[in-house]
Design a protein around this motif. Structure first.
Motif, PDB file in Angstrom:
ATOM      1  N   LYS A  40     -28.174 -26.458 -10.602  1.00  0.00           N
ATOM      2  CA  LYS A  40     -29.457 -26.998 -10.135  1.00  0.00           C
ATOM      3  C   LYS A  40     -30.657 -26.364 -10.836  1.00  0.00           C
ATOM      4  O   LYS A  40     -31.770 -26.858 -10.696  1.00  0.00           O
ATOM      5  CB  LYS A  40     -29.594 -26.771  -8.616  1.00  0.00           C
ATOM      6  N   CYS A  41     -30.456 -25.253 -11.530  1.00  0.00           N
ATOM      7  CA  CYS A  41     -31.585 -24.552 -12.172  1.00  0.00           C
ATOM      8  C   CYS A  41     -32.239 -25.474 -13.208  1.00  0.00           C
ATOM      9  O   CYS A  41     -31.555 -26.068 -14.039  1.00  0.00           O
ATOM     10  CB  CYS A  41     -31.100 -23.275 -12.840  1.00  0.00           C
ATOM     11  N   PRO A  42     -33.580 -25.612 -13.159  1.00  0.00           N
ATOM     12  CA  PRO A  42     -34.240 -26.565 -14.062  1.00  0.00           C
ATOM     13  C   PRO A  42     -34.555 -25.990 -15.450  1.00  0.00           C
ATOM     14  O   PRO A  42     -34.976 -26.731 -16.331  1.00  0.00           O
ATOM     15  CB  PRO A  42     -35.541 -26.874 -13.321  1.00  0.00           C
ATOM     16  N   THR A  43     -34.351 -24.681 -15.650  1.00  0.00           N
ATOM     17  CA  THR A  43     -34.814 -24.062 -16.892  1.00  0.00           C
ATOM     18  C   THR A  43     -33.680 -23.886 -17.892  1.00  0.00           C
ATOM     19  O   THR A  43     -32.676 -23.247 -17.593  1.00  0.00           O
ATOM     20  CB  THR A  43     -35.450 -22.691 -16.587  1.00  0.00           C
ATOM     21  N   LEU A  44     -33.862 -24.440 -19.083  1.00  0.00           N
ATOM     22  CA  LEU A  44     -32.860 -24.292 -20.141  1.00  0.00           C
ATOM     23  C   LEU A  44     -33.275 -23.179 -21.097  1.00  0.00           C
ATOM     24  O   LEU A  44     -34.438 -23.065 -21.468  1.00  0.00           O
ATOM     25  CB  LEU A  44     -32.717 -25.604 -20.917  1.00  0.00           C
ATOM     26  N   VAL A  45     -32.293 -22.380 -21.496  1.00  0.00           N
ATOM     27  CA  VAL A  45     -32.534 -21.211 -22.334  1.00  0.00           C
ATOM     28  C   VAL A  45     -31.485 -21.230 -23.454  1.00  0.00           C
ATOM     29  O   VAL A  45     -30.345 -21.600 -23.200  1.00  0.00           O
ATOM     30  CB  VAL A  45     -32.335 -19.922 -21.479  1.00  0.00           C
ATOM     31  N   PRO A  46     -31.853 -20.840 -24.690  1.00  0.00           N
ATOM     32  CA  PRO A  46     -30.821 -20.742 -25.745  1.00  0.00           C
ATOM     33  C   PRO A  46     -29.704 -19.786 -25.316  1.00  0.00           C
ATOM     34  O   PRO A  46     -29.969 -18.720 -24.765  1.00  0.00           O
ATOM     35  CB  PRO A  46     -31.577 -20.182 -26.949  1.00  0.00           C
ATOM     36  N   ASP A  47     -28.478 -20.181 -25.569  1.00  0.00           N
ATOM     37  CA  ASP A  47     -27.326 -19.439 -25.081  1.00  0.00           C
ATOM     38  C   ASP A  47     -26.900 -18.354 -26.086  1.00  0.00           C
ATOM     39  O   ASP A  47     -26.424 -18.678 -27.169  1.00  0.00           O
ATOM     40  CB  ASP A  47     -26.191 -20.455 -24.856  1.00  0.00           C
ATOM     41  N   GLU A  48     -27.050 -17.082 -25.700  1.00  0.00           N
ATOM     42  CA  GLU A  48     -26.691 -15.985 -26.618  1.00  0.00           C
ATOM     43  C   GLU A  48     -25.197 -15.983 -26.907  1.00  0.00           C
ATOM     44  O   GLU A  48     -24.769 -15.653 -28.003  1.00  0.00           O
ATOM     45  CB  GLU A  48     -27.031 -14.599 -26.042  1.00  0.00           C
ATOM     46  N   TYR A  49     -24.413 -16.305 -25.887  1.00  0.00           N
ATOM     47  CA  TYR A  49     -22.963 -16.293 -26.056  1.00  0.00           C
ATOM     48  C   TYR A  49     -22.555 -17.263 -27.161  1.00  0.00           C
ATOM     49  O   TYR A  49     -21.654 -16.994 -27.935  1.00  0.00           O
ATOM     50  CB  TYR A  49     -22.296 -16.660 -24.725  1.00  0.00           C
ATOM     51  N   ASN A  50     -23.242 -18.401 -27.235  1.00  0.00           N
ATOM     52  CA  ASN A  50     -22.965 -19.381 -28.284  1.00  0.00           C
ATOM     53  C   ASN A  50     -23.883 -19.188 -29.485  1.00  0.00           C
ATOM     54  O   ASN A  50     -24.172 -20.137 -30.213  1.00  0.00           O
ATOM     55  CB  ASN A  50     -23.094 -20.793 -27.722  1.00  0.00           C
ATOM     56  N   MET A  51     -24.365 -17.985 -29.669  1.00  0.00           N
ATOM     57  CA  MET A  51     -25.193 -17.612 -30.809  1.00  0.00           C
ATOM     58  C   MET A  51     -26.440 -18.507 -30.921  1.00  0.00           C
ATOM     59  O   MET A  51     -26.870 -18.877 -32.007  1.00  0.00           O
ATOM     60  CB  MET A  51     -24.401 -17.693 -32.122  1.00  0.00           C
ATOM     61  N   GLY A  52     -26.985 -18.860 -29.776  1.00  0.00           N
ATOM     62  CA  GLY A  52     -28.217 -19.655 -29.776  1.00  0.00           C
ATOM     63  C   GLY A  52     -27.981 -21.143 -29.965  1.00  0.00           C
ATOM     64  O   GLY A  52     -28.903 -21.932 -29.841  1.00  0.00           O
ATOM     65  N   MET A  53     -26.741 -21.536 -30.286  1.00  0.00           N
ATOM     66  CA  MET A  53     -26.441 -22.967 -30.369  1.00  0.00           C
ATOM     67  C   MET A  53     -26.050 -23.370 -28.948  1.00  0.00           C
ATOM     68  O   MET A  53     -25.260 -22.711 -28.314  1.00  0.00           O
ATOM     69  CB  MET A  53     -25.273 -23.224 -31.312  1.00  0.00           C
ATOM     70  N   GLY A  54     -26.581 -24.426 -28.454  1.00  0.00           N
ATOM     71  CA  GLY A  54     -26.293 -24.788 -27.070  1.00  0.00           C
ATOM     72  C   GLY A  54     -27.242 -24.080 -26.119  1.00  0.00           C
ATOM     73  O   GLY A  54     -27.969 -23.173 -26.524  1.00  0.00           O
ATOM     74  N   LYS A  55     -27.228 -24.519 -24.875  1.00  0.00           N
ATOM     75  CA  LYS A  55     -28.185 -24.003 -23.895  1.00  0.00           C
ATOM     76  C   LYS A  55     -27.467 -23.511 -22.650  1.00  0.00           C
ATOM     77  O   LYS A  55     -26.393 -23.982 -22.305  1.00  0.00           O
ATOM     78  CB  LYS A  55     -29.140 -25.132 -23.471  1.00  0.00           C
ATOM     79  N   ARG A  56     -28.087 -22.514 -22.027  1.00  0.00           N
ATOM     80  CA  ARG A  56     -27.634 -22.094 -20.708  1.00  0.00           C
ATOM     81  C   ARG A  56     -28.831 -22.206 -19.774  1.00  0.00           C
ATOM     82  O   ARG A  56     -29.928 -22.542 -20.215  1.00  0.00           O
ATOM     83  CB  ARG A  56     -27.107 -20.661 -20.748  1.00  0.00           C
ATOM     84  N   LYS A  57     -28.612 -21.912 -18.466  1.00  0.00           N
ATOM     85  CA  LYS A  57     -29.711 -21.953 -17.521  1.00  0.00           C
ATOM     86  C   LYS A  57     -30.327 -20.559 -17.371  1.00  0.00           C
ATOM     87  O   LYS A  57     -29.766 -19.576 -17.840  1.00  0.00           O
ATOM     88  CB  LYS A  57     -29.206 -22.452 -16.158  1.00  0.00           C
ATOM     89  N   ALA A  58     -31.485 -20.508 -16.665  1.00  0.00           N
ATOM     90  CA  ALA A  58     -32.133 -19.205 -16.461  1.00  0.00           C
ATOM     91  C   ALA A  58     -31.331 -18.344 -15.490  1.00  0.00           C
ATOM     92  O   ALA A  58     -31.432 -17.122 -15.498  1.00  0.00           O
ATOM     93  CB  ALA A  58     -33.551 -19.387 -15.952  1.00  0.00           C
ATOM     94  N   ILE A  59     -30.536 -18.979 -14.616  1.00  0.00           N
ATOM     95  CA  ILE A  59     -29.551 -18.221 -13.816  1.00  0.00           C
ATOM     96  C   ILE A  59     -28.209 -18.552 -14.444  1.00  0.00           C
ATOM     97  O   ILE A  59     -27.867 -19.709 -14.633  1.00  0.00           O
ATOM     98  CB  ILE A  59     -29.628 -18.544 -12.305  1.00  0.00           C
ATOM     99  N   TYR A  60     -27.485 -17.508 -14.839  1.00  0.00           N
ATOM    100  CA  TYR A  60     -26.358 -17.779 -15.723  1.00  0.00           C
ATOM    101  C   TYR A  60     -25.239 -16.762 -15.571  1.00  0.00           C
ATOM    102  O   TYR A  60     -25.418 -15.684 -14.999  1.00  0.00           O
ATOM    103  CB  TYR A  60     -26.841 -17.744 -17.175  1.00  0.00           C
ATOM    104  N   LYS A  61     -24.092 -17.155 -16.116  1.00  0.00           N
ATOM    105  CA  LYS A  61     -23.005 -16.218 -16.333  1.00  0.00           C
ATOM    106  C   LYS A  61     -22.823 -16.189 -17.846  1.00  0.00           C
ATOM    107  O   LYS A  61     -22.883 -17.235 -18.485  1.00  0.00           O
ATOM    108  CB  LYS A  61     -21.746 -16.737 -15.636  1.00  0.00           C
ATOM    109  N   TYR A  62     -22.626 -15.008 -18.440  1.00  0.00           N
ATOM    110  CA  TYR A  62     -22.581 -14.884 -19.894  1.00  0.00           C
ATOM    111  C   TYR A  62     -21.584 -15.868 -20.497  1.00  0.00           C
ATOM    112  O   TYR A  62     -21.852 -16.533 -21.476  1.00  0.00           O
ATOM    113  CB  TYR A  62     -22.255 -13.443 -20.256  1.00  0.00           C
ATOM    114  N   PHE A  63     -20.411 -15.959 -19.909  1.00  0.00           N
ATOM    115  CA  PHE A  63     -19.479 -17.035 -20.269  1.00  0.00           C
ATOM    116  C   PHE A  63     -18.623 -17.359 -19.049  1.00  0.00           C
ATOM    117  O   PHE A  63     -18.545 -16.559 -18.120  1.00  0.00           O
ATOM    118  CB  PHE A  63     -18.627 -16.695 -21.491  1.00  0.00           C
ATOM    119  N   ALA A  64     -18.025 -18.555 -19.065  1.00  0.00           N
ATOM    120  CA  ALA A  64     -17.410 -19.097 -17.851  1.00  0.00           C
ATOM    121  C   ALA A  64     -16.393 -18.147 -17.212  1.00  0.00           C
ATOM    122  O   ALA A  64     -16.344 -18.008 -16.002  1.00  0.00           O
ATOM    123  CB  ALA A  64     -16.755 -20.435 -18.175  1.00  0.00           C
ATOM    124  N   GLN A  65     -15.595 -17.478 -18.073  1.00  0.00           N
ATOM    125  CA  GLN A  65     -14.546 -16.611 -17.523  1.00  0.00           C
ATOM    126  C   GLN A  65     -15.026 -15.174 -17.329  1.00  0.00           C
ATOM    127  O   GLN A  65     -14.238 -14.274 -17.088  1.00  0.00           O
ATOM    128  CB  GLN A  65     -13.325 -16.599 -18.449  1.00  0.00           C
TER     129      GLN A  65
END
Lengths: 55, 435
Positions: B41-66
């Motif tokens: 539900k978080c409305p804010t998209l942020v570049p995803d460090e885990y994916n080296m900036g390719m792709g987006k994560r939310k402002a509330i996040y888990k570094y990677f799914a597992q």
């Protein structure tokens, strides 16, 4: 005197060292900078030379 | 303790007093069940460090799914609530009542007998090599970025899309959103003033309506739409040319074994590129990979066979050459310039994707830790070890502090694991000696 061990870094090396010490009943404090452990290896898809999954 | 950093270390072998700062996640670790409703539900998209900036994560996040611990974290640099805007959505949707915007960093005091440094390494930033054009030329990426593209959990779910196409697709989406927004604005005004935009614009231009704020905004939206639309059409016309990568160049020793940057060998780069080329062929049966190398250092168990298999069964072309330059080519295909040692001529070849096998450099925090804890670094900046004068290769210059993995120099995963076990047993010896 303390019987605990501090491990700095939760990548593959830090995790392996932690597990080895914990297996010897030594209390381990594993400190990781990021929000999840795993380190660089968690970013890899597969590993050589067996093409096993990294995760 | 994840999301924590060591702040102070005092004392000696058998008795170190350590202060660790446990950073605020703004999520209660013992309450969060990791369901991910907040991130959905978080409305804010942020570049995803885990994916080296390719792709987006939310402002509330888990570094990677597992990721472990399986709890979410709020990134205060991007979170709307921390940026003084109205939001609070994550708190509203969290059924476990785990969100706590008031959480503070906590400093934890530890008393330990031994310390193991497993602080890893950093990937060399190849943008300092001007001639390779990283970040300047589209579709020139690092090996870890390529790894994310290959990965099923990556930004493309494992499809080998070219970053230039991905960027253009993002741009198209952005423009479409912009047009939808402008149309929404126009509709609001049409309803508010009860007239069509065509009628309004005629009256506005004739000067019958004055310069009210609403009118200005309405007119501007009406004027901008065709401009944005034109740009969108232009980009969309290029969409049929988008394609997955069918040819890849691997540029070995990027920043390694090069006295201008890092004199040492990264030790895993050759095998890493061979592996990536093999995996790429498994994803795309027509894939043609070329590895430009200085020497192919395949020095571990089963490594040589792996390279031979890569060349024979996966069609990897191995070219012994030091790539001189990478330049922009047509259709966002970078051109690789090198000297062909057979023809003795300078050649250039276009590739869909160029992957730089980047050097392994000391981690960023290593100097700070070295000053804090007193251990020495070697000339390259990794943790110094001295097997000649010490009992064990895992010992640092400080008694009771041990090192393993890439913190003491570049190495691959099996070596890191072996060293980790060695460092652990050295630490256990100290504990038994003093405890």
């Amino acid at each position: 005197m303390s019987k605990d061990v501090l491990i700095i870094g939760g990548g593959i090396a830090g995790m392996q060292a932690s597990l080895d010490l914990a297996d010897q009943d030594i209390k381990v404090h594993l400190v990781e900078r990021l929000t999840s452990i795993g380190g660089k290896m968690a970013q890899l898809d597969k590993t050589f030379p067996t093409n096993d999954c990294a995760m | 303790m994840a999301y924590s950093e060591v702040e102070e270390v005092k004392g000696e072998a058998g008795n170190f007093a350590v202060k660790v700062r446990k950073k605020a996640r703004y999520v209660e670790e013992d309450k969060c069940i990791g369901c991910g409703l907040c991130a959905a539900k978080c409305p804010t998209l942020v570049p995803d460090e885990y994916n080296m900036g390719m792709g987006k994560r939310k402002a509330i996040y888990k570094y990677f799914a597992q990721g472990i611990p399986s709890v979410f974290t709020i990134d205060p640099l991007y979170c709307r609530t921390f940026q003084g805007k109205k939001c609070g959505i994550c708190k509203k949707v969290c059924e476990a009542k785990a969100i706590n915007y008031e959480q503070k960093d906590r400093v934890v005091d530890l008393n330990v007998g031994a310390i193991v440094l497993a602080i890893g390494y950093e990937i060399f930033d190849p943008s300092v090599i001007e001639l390779y054009g990283y970040k300047r030329i589209p579709n020139v990426i690092t090996s870890l970025e390529f790894e994310r593209l290959l990965s099923a959990t990556g930004p493309t779910a494992g499809h080998l899309e070219r970053p230039s196409d991905m960027a253009m697709r993002d741009e198209i989406k952005g423009l479409e959103r912009r047009i939808a927004g402008l149309k929404g604005t126009i509709k609001t005004f049409e309803e508010r003033y009860g007239k069509s935009t065509g009628e309004f614009y005629r009256q506005y231009k004739a000067g019958e309506l004055g310069e009210e704020k609403d009118y200005k905004e309405w007119a501007k939206a009406h004027e901008i739409i065709p401009e944005v639309g034109k740009k969108l059409e232009e980009l969309k016309s290029k969409e049929p040319t988008f394609h997955t990568a069918k040819s890849i160049a691997f540029v070995q020793c990027t920043g390694s074994r090069d006295l201008r940057f890092n004199s040492w060998c990264c030790t895993y780069g050759c095998m890493h590129s061979v592996k990536e080329a093999i995996c790429a062929r498994e994803h795309e049966p027509e894939m043609q990979s070329t590895i430009f190398y200085m020497d192919l250092r395949a020095h571990g168990k089963g490594f040589e066979e792996y390279c031979v298999r890569g060349a024979r069964e996966y069609g990897i072309q191995l070219v012994r050459a030091r790539v001189a330059e990478i330049t922009k080519g047509e259709d966002s295909k970078p051109l690789v310039w090198y000297e062909d040692r057979v023809t003795k001529k300078v050649e250039k070849r276009p590739f869909d994707l160029v992957v730089l096998a980047t050097a392994c450099v000391p981690s960023k925090g290593i100097e700070k830790l070295s000053k804090m804890m007193g251990f020495k670094l070697n000339e390259a900046g990794f943790v110094k070890t001295d097997p000649a004068s010490h009992m064990d290769t895992m010992d640092t210059s400080v008694k009771g502090i041990f090192v393993c993995g890439c913190a003491q120099g570049p190495m691959d995963i099996p070596d890191s694991v072996a060293q980790a076990s060695a460092a652990a047993s050295r630490a256990a010896e100290v504990i038994k000696q003093y405890g």
